[in-house]
Enzyme design. Structure first.
Site, PDB file in Angstrom:
ATOM      1  N   THR A 125       0.793  -1.370  -0.017  1.00  0.00           N
ATOM      2  CA  THR A 125      -0.071   0.163   0.006  1.00  0.00           C
ATOM      3  C   THR A 125       0.875   1.161   0.051  1.00  0.00           C
ATOM      4  O   THR A 125       1.890   1.297   0.643  1.00  0.00           O
ATOM      5  CB  THR A 125      -0.962   0.124   1.113  1.00  0.00           C
ATOM      6  OG1 THR A 125      -1.386   1.514   1.292  1.00  0.00           O
ATOM      7  CG2 THR A 125      -0.239  -0.140   2.635  1.00  0.00           C
ATOM      8  N   ASP A 127       0.096   3.821   1.209  1.00  0.00           N
ATOM      9  CA  ASP A 127      -0.214   4.491   2.788  1.00  0.00           C
ATOM     10  C   ASP A 127       0.746   4.212   3.722  1.00  0.00           C
ATOM     11  O   ASP A 127       0.708   4.886   4.701  1.00  0.00           O
ATOM     12  CB  ASP A 127      -1.637   4.318   3.138  1.00  0.00           C
ATOM     13  CG  ASP A 127      -2.716   4.668   2.010  1.00  0.00           C
ATOM     14  OD1 ASP A 127      -2.363   5.492   1.493  1.00  0.00           O
ATOM     15  OD2 ASP A 127      -3.531   3.845   2.102  1.00  0.00           O
ATOM     16  N   ARG A 162       3.875  32.869  -3.240  1.00  0.00           N
ATOM     17  CA  ARG A 162       2.707  32.286  -2.848  1.00  0.00           C
ATOM     18  C   ARG A 162       2.685  31.332  -1.895  1.00  0.00           C
ATOM     19  O   ARG A 162       3.826  30.496  -1.437  1.00  0.00           O
ATOM     20  CB  ARG A 162       1.994  31.671  -4.029  1.00  0.00           C
ATOM     21  CG  ARG A 162       1.167  32.583  -5.263  1.00  0.00           C
ATOM     22  CD  ARG A 162       1.018  31.520  -6.299  1.00  0.00           C
ATOM     23  NE  ARG A 162       0.208  32.680  -7.240  1.00  0.00           N
ATOM     24  CZ  ARG A 162      -0.024  32.531  -8.596  1.00  0.00           C
ATOM     25  NH1 ARG A 162       0.427  31.293  -8.829  1.00  0.00           N
ATOM     26  NH2 ARG A 162      -0.402  33.257  -9.272  1.00  0.00           N
ATOM     27  N   ARG A 171      -4.829   7.980   3.342  1.00  0.00           N
ATOM     28  CA  ARG A 171      -6.292   7.469   4.180  1.00  0.00           C
ATOM     29  C   ARG A 171      -6.249   8.009   5.628  1.00  0.00           C
ATOM     30  O   ARG A 171      -5.930   9.467   5.917  1.00  0.00           O
ATOM     31  CB  ARG A 171      -6.446   6.133   4.046  1.00  0.00           C
ATOM     32  CG  ARG A 171      -6.839   5.444   2.728  1.00  0.00           C
ATOM     33  CD  ARG A 171      -7.633   4.487   2.796  1.00  0.00           C
ATOM     34  NE  ARG A 171      -7.014   3.288   3.699  1.00  0.00           N
ATOM     35  CZ  ARG A 171      -7.580   2.368   4.185  1.00  0.00           C
ATOM     36  NH1 ARG A 171      -9.150   2.303   4.010  1.00  0.00           N
ATOM     37  NH2 ARG A 171      -7.125   1.426   4.684  1.00  0.00           N
ATOM     38  N   VAL A 275      -1.710  10.220  -9.297  1.00  0.00           N
ATOM     39  CA  VAL A 275      -0.525  10.223  -9.998  1.00  0.00           C
ATOM     40  C   VAL A 275       0.554   9.470  -8.769  1.00  0.00           C
ATOM     41  O   VAL A 275       1.363   8.970  -9.310  1.00  0.00           O
ATOM     42  CB  VAL A 275       0.072  11.666 -10.153  1.00  0.00           C
ATOM     43  CG1 VAL A 275       1.580  11.958 -10.272  1.00  0.00           C
ATOM     44  CG2 VAL A 275      -0.793  12.388 -11.038  1.00  0.00           C
ATOM     45  N   GLN A 276       0.164   9.527  -7.398  1.00  0.00           N
ATOM     46  CA  GLN A 276       1.057   8.909  -6.553  1.00  0.00           C
ATOM     47  C   GLN A 276       1.259   7.484  -6.607  1.00  0.00           C
ATOM     48  O   GLN A 276       1.994   6.828  -6.309  1.00  0.00           O
ATOM     49  CB  GLN A 276       0.422   9.536  -4.984  1.00  0.00           C
ATOM     50  CG  GLN A 276       0.628  10.643  -4.653  1.00  0.00           C
ATOM     51  CD  GLN A 276      -0.337  11.038  -3.731  1.00  0.00           C
ATOM     52  OE1 GLN A 276       0.092  11.134  -2.489  1.00  0.00           O
ATOM     53  NE2 GLN A 276      -1.635  11.652  -3.837  1.00  0.00           N
ATOM     54  N   ARG A 277       0.087   6.850  -7.219  1.00  0.00           N
ATOM     55  CA  ARG A 277       0.061   5.369  -7.312  1.00  0.00           C
ATOM     56  C   ARG A 277       0.407   4.757  -8.714  1.00  0.00           C
ATOM     57  O   ARG A 277       0.605   3.748  -8.849  1.00  0.00           O
ATOM     58  CB  ARG A 277      -1.550   5.073  -7.033  1.00  0.00           C
ATOM     59  CG  ARG A 277      -1.863   5.032  -5.747  1.00  0.00           C
ATOM     60  CD  ARG A 277      -2.850   4.034  -5.190  1.00  0.00           C
ATOM     61  NE  ARG A 277      -3.822   3.996  -6.204  1.00  0.00           N
ATOM     62  CZ  ARG A 277      -5.125   3.897  -6.093  1.00  0.00           C
ATOM     63  NH1 ARG A 277      -5.745   4.115  -4.675  1.00  0.00           N
ATOM     64  NH2 ARG A 277      -6.049   3.216  -6.941  1.00  0.00           N
TER      65      ARG A 277
HETATM   66  O1  F6P Z   1      -5.092   2.884  -0.012  1.00  0.00           O
HETATM   67  C1  F6P Z   1      -4.353   3.594  -0.954  1.00  0.00           C
HETATM   68  C2  F6P Z   1      -5.082   5.052  -1.427  1.00  0.00           C
HETATM   69  O2  F6P Z   1      -4.389   5.676  -2.643  1.00  0.00           O
HETATM   70  C3  F6P Z   1      -5.641   5.966  -0.521  1.00  0.00           C
HETATM   71  O3  F6P Z   1      -4.196   6.539  -0.180  1.00  0.00           O
HETATM   72  C4  F6P Z   1      -6.631   6.725  -1.065  1.00  0.00           C
HETATM   73  O4  F6P Z   1      -7.326   7.376  -0.208  1.00  0.00           O
HETATM   74  C5  F6P Z   1      -7.226   5.544  -1.672  1.00  0.00           C
HETATM   75  O5  F6P Z   1      -6.509   4.434  -2.019  1.00  0.00           O
HETATM   76  C6  F6P Z   1      -8.034   5.976  -3.066  1.00  0.00           C
HETATM   77  O6  F6P Z   1      -8.965   4.997  -3.466  1.00  0.00           O
HETATM   78  P1  F6P Z   1      -9.416   5.042  -4.845  1.00  0.00           P
HETATM   79  O7  F6P Z   1      -8.349   4.530  -6.036  1.00  0.00           O
HETATM   80  O8  F6P Z   1     -10.446   4.106  -4.610  1.00  0.00           O
HETATM   81  O9  F6P Z   1     -10.016   6.323  -5.220  1.00  0.00           O
END
Ligand code: F6P
Length: 343
Positions: A125, A127, A162, A171, A275-277
């Site tokens: 994850t 997170d 700014r 989460r 973008v983080q994922r």
């Molecule tokens: O648990 C990983 C996560 O990217 C969280 O940081 C975020 O709140 C959630 O999943 C977003 O989920 P989804 O892709 O279903 O919008």
């Protein structure tokens, strides 16, 4: 042995590297591997694909997952658990490796403890909120993306005098915000573990301006409650997804509004979002995912079900699945102090 592999929850960089490691180790021992499509839904509906050396070739740098992801939960689907057990038996599976976060691993543990399905867990994850492991893979890449964005926002913040508010994921925990804030040199870091009143954040920005710095970076974790000194708190969310999970997002805009109103400094918000994922995993995440995958394959080979691969210090060990899901790992006070020390 015939081993099933699934990826569940939200995707993250490193999933394919873990699938590759599990498959190669298992196939090299003369066993078979079956990819279960769309997380637990693939077992409820019996949707699978064969995994062999060729199927996992070239996967190491690829983000996402070749198996697809959902947050589906057989315990919330009518007849779901029965269908999982029936398909596992029809597919001839001797066990399942579940690669996931808290939600996926909780389901894995229940299927193992309450219904006897042999499972092994792999923690992933962005997170980094899973107990029983020091780090999950996906986290390092997410932090890397955030830090790159913060570095870029720094130069434009400075040019325009700014305040830039950057909302990051995480989460209910602030691990991404904390690491990105420290590495990116943020001036204020707001996380759910802290509940720093917005008035305190504004005071910190005013002090900075009083010292001649008329631009600032504020990092806020999506699950942070907007808190006032009066004790009033607001959790900003976007409702729930189809599986009943809270959708976070929007606190950055609220924080930016409050800062601009209270200080008069022009304030803008950037929401980094998915973008983080996405995209290719960092080398650290590739290595961690590979090590976890090899460990999971070994646990399955040894028949050590109900266990999860975990990182302790620099060692990959195994822990009981129920230990991993017992609680969410929150940012401790000592870490919060480090973030504030240089802000
Ligand atoms: O648990 C990983 C996560 O990217 C969280 O940081 C975020 O709140 C959630 O999943 C977003 O989920 P989804 O892709 O279903 O919008």
């Amino acid at each position: 042995m015939r081993l099933g592999v699934l990826t569940g929850g939200g995707d993250c960089p490193g999933l394919n590297a873990a699938i590759r490691a599990i498959t190669r180790r298992t196939v090299d021992r003369g066993h078979q591997v079956v990819g279960i499509l769309g997380s637990w839904r693939g077992l409820v509906e019996g949707e699978t694909m064969p995994l062999d050396r060729r199927a996992v070739s070239g996967l190491l740098p690829r983000g996402g997952t070749i198996l697809g992801m959902t947050r589906s939960d057989p315990f919330r689907t009518e007849g779901g658990v029965g269908a999982v057990l029936r398909h596992a038996s029809e597919l001839g599976l001797d066990g399942v490796v579940a690669i996931g976060g808290e939600g996926t691993l909780t389901i894995a543990h229940r299927l193992y403890a309450e219904h006897g399905l042999p499972v092994v867990g792999v923690p992933k994850t962005i997170d980094n909120d899973l107990a029983a492991t020091d780090y999950t893979f996906g986290f390092d890449t997410a932090v890397h993306v955030c830090v790159e964005a913060i570095d870029r926002l720094h130069t434009t913040a400075e040019s325009h005098n700014r305040v830039m508010v950057v909302e990051v994921m995480g989460r209910t925990t602030g691990w991404i915000a904390l690491y990105a804030g420290i590495a990116g040199g943020a001036d204020v870091v707001l996380v759910p573990e802290d509940d720093l009143p917005i008035e305190d954040a504004c005071d910190a920005l005013r002090r900075r301006h009083a010292h001649g710095k008329d631009f600032s970076i504020v990092v806020v974790a999506e699950g942070t409650r907007l808190t006032r000194r009066s004790g009033e708190q607001v959790l900003v969310t976007q409702g729930e997804d189809e599986y009943g999970f809270v959708r976070y997002g929007g606190v950055g805009a609220r924080v930016a509004e409050e800062i601009e109103r209270a200080t008069g400094y022009e304030t803008r918000v950037t929401v980094l979002g998915h973008v983080q994922r996405g995209g290719t995993p960092t080398s650290r995440d590739r290595v961690l995912a590979t090590r976890f995958g090899l460990k999971a394959a070994d646990l399955a080979h040894e028949g050590r079900w109900g266990r999860m691969a975990a990182l302790r210090g620099d060692a990959v060990v195994d822990v009981a699945l129920d230990e991993a899901i017992a609680e969410i790992k929150r940012v401790p006070a000592s870490w919060l102090e480090s973030a504030r020390a240089l802000a």
